[in-house]
Design a protein around this motif. Structure first.
Motif, PDB file in Angstrom:
ATOM      1  N   THR A  17     -13.956-115.093 -17.442  1.00 54.92           N
ATOM      2  CA  THR A  17     -15.007-114.573 -16.579  1.00 54.92           C
ATOM      3  C   THR A  17     -14.422-114.033 -15.279  1.00 54.92           C
ATOM      4  O   THR A  17     -14.878-113.018 -14.758  1.00 54.92           O
ATOM      5  CB  THR A  17     -16.053-115.658 -16.288  1.00 54.92           C
ATOM      6  OG1 THR A  17     -16.583-116.127 -17.531  1.00 54.92           O
ATOM      7  CG2 THR A  17     -17.192-115.142 -15.438  1.00 54.92           C
ATOM      8  N   LEU A  18     -13.391-114.702 -14.762  1.00 59.98           N
ATOM      9  CA  LEU A  18     -12.746-114.210 -13.546  1.00 59.98           C
ATOM     10  C   LEU A  18     -11.955-112.930 -13.800  1.00 59.98           C
ATOM     11  O   LEU A  18     -11.774-112.120 -12.900  1.00 59.98           O
ATOM     12  CB  LEU A  18     -11.814-115.282 -12.974  1.00 59.98           C
ATOM     13  CG  LEU A  18     -12.509-116.498 -12.364  1.00 59.98           C
ATOM     14  CD1 LEU A  18     -11.483-117.552 -11.972  1.00 59.98           C
ATOM     15  CD2 LEU A  18     -13.343-116.087 -11.164  1.00 59.98           C
ATOM     16  N   LEU A  19     -11.468-112.740 -15.022  1.00 66.55           N
ATOM     17  CA  LEU A  19     -10.705-111.542 -15.356  1.00 66.55           C
ATOM     18  C   LEU A  19     -11.582-110.308 -15.585  1.00 66.55           C
ATOM     19  O   LEU A  19     -11.118-109.179 -15.412  1.00 66.55           O
ATOM     20  CB  LEU A  19      -9.870-111.781 -16.612  1.00 66.55           C
ATOM     21  CG  LEU A  19      -8.622-112.613 -16.451  1.00 66.55           C
ATOM     22  CD1 LEU A  19      -7.972-112.849 -17.802  1.00 66.55           C
ATOM     23  CD2 LEU A  19      -7.648-111.939 -15.507  1.00 66.55           C
ATOM     24  N   ILE A  20     -12.821-110.516 -15.969  1.00 67.15           N
ATOM     25  CA  ILE A  20     -13.703-109.391 -16.326  1.00 67.15           C
ATOM     26  C   ILE A  20     -13.799-108.342 -15.218  1.00 67.15           C
ATOM     27  O   ILE A  20     -13.647-107.155 -15.489  1.00 67.15           O
ATOM     28  CB  ILE A  20     -15.088-109.889 -16.795  1.00 67.15           C
ATOM     29  CG1 ILE A  20     -14.949-110.517 -18.178  1.00 67.15           C
ATOM     30  CG2 ILE A  20     -16.105-108.753 -16.818  1.00 67.15           C
ATOM     31  CD1 ILE A  20     -16.220-111.154 -18.713  1.00 67.15           C
ATOM     32  N   PRO A  21     -14.023-108.734 -13.950  1.00 69.68           N
ATOM     33  CA  PRO A  21     -14.087-107.688 -12.913  1.00 69.68           C
ATOM     34  C   PRO A  21     -12.799-106.869 -12.806  1.00 69.68           C
ATOM     35  O   PRO A  21     -12.850-105.657 -12.617  1.00 69.68           O
ATOM     36  CB  PRO A  21     -14.339-108.472 -11.624  1.00 69.68           C
ATOM     37  CG  PRO A  21     -14.948-109.747 -12.069  1.00 69.68           C
ATOM     38  CD  PRO A  21     -14.358-110.041 -13.408  1.00 69.68           C
ATOM     39  N   PHE A  22     -11.638-107.528 -12.957  1.00 70.53           N
ATOM     40  CA  PHE A  22     -10.369-106.806 -12.884  1.00 70.53           C
ATOM     41  C   PHE A  22     -10.188-105.871 -14.073  1.00 70.53           C
ATOM     42  O   PHE A  22      -9.645-104.781 -13.937  1.00 70.53           O
ATOM     43  CB  PHE A  22      -9.198-107.784 -12.789  1.00 70.53           C
ATOM     44  CG  PHE A  22      -9.209-108.580 -11.520  1.00 70.53           C
ATOM     45  CD1 PHE A  22      -8.883-107.975 -10.311  1.00 70.53           C
ATOM     46  CD2 PHE A  22      -9.567-109.911 -11.524  1.00 70.53           C
ATOM     47  CE1 PHE A  22      -8.897-108.698  -9.129  1.00 70.53           C
ATOM     48  CE2 PHE A  22      -9.584-110.643 -10.354  1.00 70.53           C
ATOM     49  CZ  PHE A  22      -9.253-110.041  -9.147  1.00 70.53           C
ATOM     50  N   ILE A  53     -12.457-104.310 -15.484  1.00 74.87           N
ATOM     51  CA  ILE A  53     -13.345-103.164 -15.278  1.00 74.87           C
ATOM     52  C   ILE A  53     -12.899-102.328 -14.072  1.00 74.87           C
ATOM     53  O   ILE A  53     -12.810-101.104 -14.148  1.00 74.87           O
ATOM     54  CB  ILE A  53     -14.801-103.642 -15.096  1.00 74.87           C
ATOM     55  CG1 ILE A  53     -15.281-104.314 -16.389  1.00 74.87           C
ATOM     56  CG2 ILE A  53     -15.714-102.492 -14.704  1.00 74.87           C
ATOM     57  CD1 ILE A  53     -16.564-105.079 -16.250  1.00 74.87           C
ATOM     58  N   ILE A  54     -12.581-102.984 -12.960  1.00 71.59           N
ATOM     59  CA  ILE A  54     -12.293-102.264 -11.713  1.00 71.59           C
ATOM     60  C   ILE A  54     -10.946-101.542 -11.748  1.00 71.59           C
ATOM     61  O   ILE A  54     -10.849-100.374 -11.354  1.00 71.59           O
ATOM     62  CB  ILE A  54     -12.362-103.231 -10.513  1.00 71.59           C
ATOM     63  CG1 ILE A  54     -13.805-103.698 -10.323  1.00 71.59           C
ATOM     64  CG2 ILE A  54     -11.840-102.573  -9.244  1.00 71.59           C
ATOM     65  CD1 ILE A  54     -13.972-104.819  -9.325  1.00 71.59           C
ATOM     66  N   VAL A  55      -9.904-102.217 -12.206  1.00 78.12           N
ATOM     67  CA  VAL A  55      -8.565-101.621 -12.178  1.00 78.12           C
ATOM     68  C   VAL A  55      -8.492-100.327 -13.006  1.00 78.12           C
ATOM     69  O   VAL A  55      -8.050 -99.299 -12.483  1.00 78.12           O
ATOM     70  CB  VAL A  55      -7.486-102.650 -12.590  1.00 78.12           C
ATOM     71  CG1 VAL A  55      -6.140-102.003 -12.773  1.00 78.12           C
ATOM     72  CG2 VAL A  55      -7.418-103.771 -11.561  1.00 78.12           C
ATOM     73  N   PRO A  56      -8.921-100.327 -14.275  1.00 74.65           N
ATOM     74  CA  PRO A  56      -8.878 -99.045 -15.010  1.00 74.65           C
ATOM     75  C   PRO A  56      -9.769 -97.973 -14.374  1.00 74.65           C
ATOM     76  O   PRO A  56      -9.422 -96.795 -14.400  1.00 74.65           O
ATOM     77  CB  PRO A  56      -9.386 -99.402 -16.408  1.00 74.65           C
ATOM     78  CG  PRO A  56      -9.142-100.849 -16.544  1.00 74.65           C
ATOM     79  CD  PRO A  56      -9.293-101.418 -15.164  1.00 74.65           C
ATOM     80  N   MET A 109     -12.473 -93.060 -13.084  1.00 70.26           N
ATOM     81  CA  MET A 109     -13.625 -92.941 -13.982  1.00 70.26           C
ATOM     82  C   MET A 109     -14.894 -92.626 -13.205  1.00 70.26           C
ATOM     83  O   MET A 109     -15.042 -93.017 -12.050  1.00 70.26           O
ATOM     84  CB  MET A 109     -13.842 -94.252 -14.738  1.00 70.26           C
ATOM     85  CG  MET A 109     -12.738 -94.646 -15.660  1.00 70.26           C
ATOM     86  SD  MET A 109     -13.127 -96.249 -16.370  1.00 70.26           S
ATOM     87  CE  MET A 109     -12.277 -96.134 -17.902  1.00 70.26           C
ATOM     88  N   THR A 110     -15.797 -91.966 -13.870  1.00 71.56           N
ATOM     89  CA  THR A 110     -17.111 -91.726 -13.290  1.00 71.56           C
ATOM     90  C   THR A 110     -17.914 -93.025 -13.393  1.00 71.56           C
ATOM     91  O   THR A 110     -17.522 -93.967 -14.088  1.00 71.56           O
ATOM     92  CB  THR A 110     -17.855 -90.609 -14.042  1.00 71.56           C
ATOM     93  OG1 THR A 110     -18.112 -91.047 -15.379  1.00 71.56           O
ATOM     94  CG2 THR A 110     -17.051 -89.318 -14.045  1.00 71.56           C
ATOM     95  N   LEU A 111     -19.035 -93.058 -12.715  1.00 74.49           N
ATOM     96  CA  LEU A 111     -19.891 -94.243 -12.757  1.00 74.49           C
ATOM     97  C   LEU A 111     -20.360 -94.524 -14.185  1.00 74.49           C
ATOM     98  O   LEU A 111     -20.377 -95.664 -14.625  1.00 74.49           O
ATOM     99  CB  LEU A 111     -21.087 -94.057 -11.820  1.00 74.49           C
ATOM    100  CG  LEU A 111     -22.076 -95.228 -11.765  1.00 74.49           C
ATOM    101  CD1 LEU A 111     -21.381 -96.492 -11.269  1.00 74.49           C
ATOM    102  CD2 LEU A 111     -23.255 -94.883 -10.884  1.00 74.49           C
ATOM    103  N   LEU A 112     -20.699 -93.482 -14.901  1.00 75.70           N
ATOM    104  CA  LEU A 112     -21.153 -93.643 -16.282  1.00 75.70           C
ATOM    105  C   LEU A 112     -20.043 -94.228 -17.170  1.00 75.70           C
ATOM    106  O   LEU A 112     -20.296 -95.108 -17.999  1.00 75.70           O
ATOM    107  CB  LEU A 112     -21.630 -92.300 -16.838  1.00 75.70           C
ATOM    108  CG  LEU A 112     -22.355 -92.331 -18.173  1.00 75.70           C
ATOM    109  CD1 LEU A 112     -23.585 -93.232 -18.102  1.00 75.70           C
ATOM    110  CD2 LEU A 112     -22.747 -90.940 -18.588  1.00 75.70           C
ATOM    111  N   GLY A 161     -20.072 -97.846 -19.088  1.00 72.35           N
ATOM    112  CA  GLY A 161     -19.730 -97.952 -20.510  1.00 72.35           C
ATOM    113  C   GLY A 161     -18.620 -98.956 -20.747  1.00 72.35           C
ATOM    114  O   GLY A 161     -18.679 -99.772 -21.683  1.00 72.35           O
ATOM    115  N   LEU A 162     -17.594 -98.938 -19.891  1.00 71.89           N
ATOM    116  CA  LEU A 162     -16.498 -99.901 -19.997  1.00 71.89           C
ATOM    117  C   LEU A 162     -17.014-101.318 -19.767  1.00 71.89           C
ATOM    118  O   LEU A 162     -16.633-102.249 -20.481  1.00 71.89           O
ATOM    119  CB  LEU A 162     -15.391 -99.561 -18.995  1.00 71.89           C
ATOM    120  CG  LEU A 162     -14.193-100.509 -18.959  1.00 71.89           C
ATOM    121  CD1 LEU A 162     -13.490-100.540 -20.311  1.00 71.89           C
ATOM    122  CD2 LEU A 162     -13.235-100.113 -17.852  1.00 71.89           C
TER     123      LEU A 162
END
Length: 109
Positions: free
Chosen positions: A53-58, A60-63, A69-72, A76-77
């Motif tokens: 759960t702690l890794l999920i934001p990273f 998503i955010i890092v890539p 990436m666009t917001l869309l 999607g990611l």
């Protein structure tokens, strides 16, 4: 070999669908669909899922930042990561017949 949760009372293996059905509630107790005993996620499961759960934001955010990436695309990611976690969770879940906590607050006094 895929592992599925096993009820600590009746020793019945839960299917992927059964595991998702009982684990999607907000209550920490999961009720075995076969013997109706209360089951809880084991301490090891809580550690693994907490780390993921702690890794999920990273994830998503890092890539999103690297590939601009666009917001869309980021949405999607995010959905793909959450869906992947939901698919894998039943194989991570190990059951315990007693509720275990990551921190024992009673002994910290």
């Amino acid at each position: 070999m895929w592992f599925v949760p096993i009820c600590q009372q009746c020793e019945t293996k839960w299917s992927w669908w059964e595991t998702n059905k009982v684990s999607t509630k907000l209550d920490t107790r999961m009720v075995c669909l076969h013997c109706h005993a209360h089951q809880y996620a084991s301490k090891k499961t809580l550690k693994v899922t907490g780390g993921l759960t702690l890794l999920i934001p990273f994830i998503i955010i890092v890539p999103s930042m690297i590939f601009k990436m666009t917001l869309l695309d980021a949405i999607g990611l995010s959905l793909a990561v959450i869906l992947s976690f939901s698919i894998v969770y039943p194989f991570i879940l190990k059951l315990s017949s007693t509720e275990e906590h990551l921190v024992n607050w009673g002994k910290m006094k």
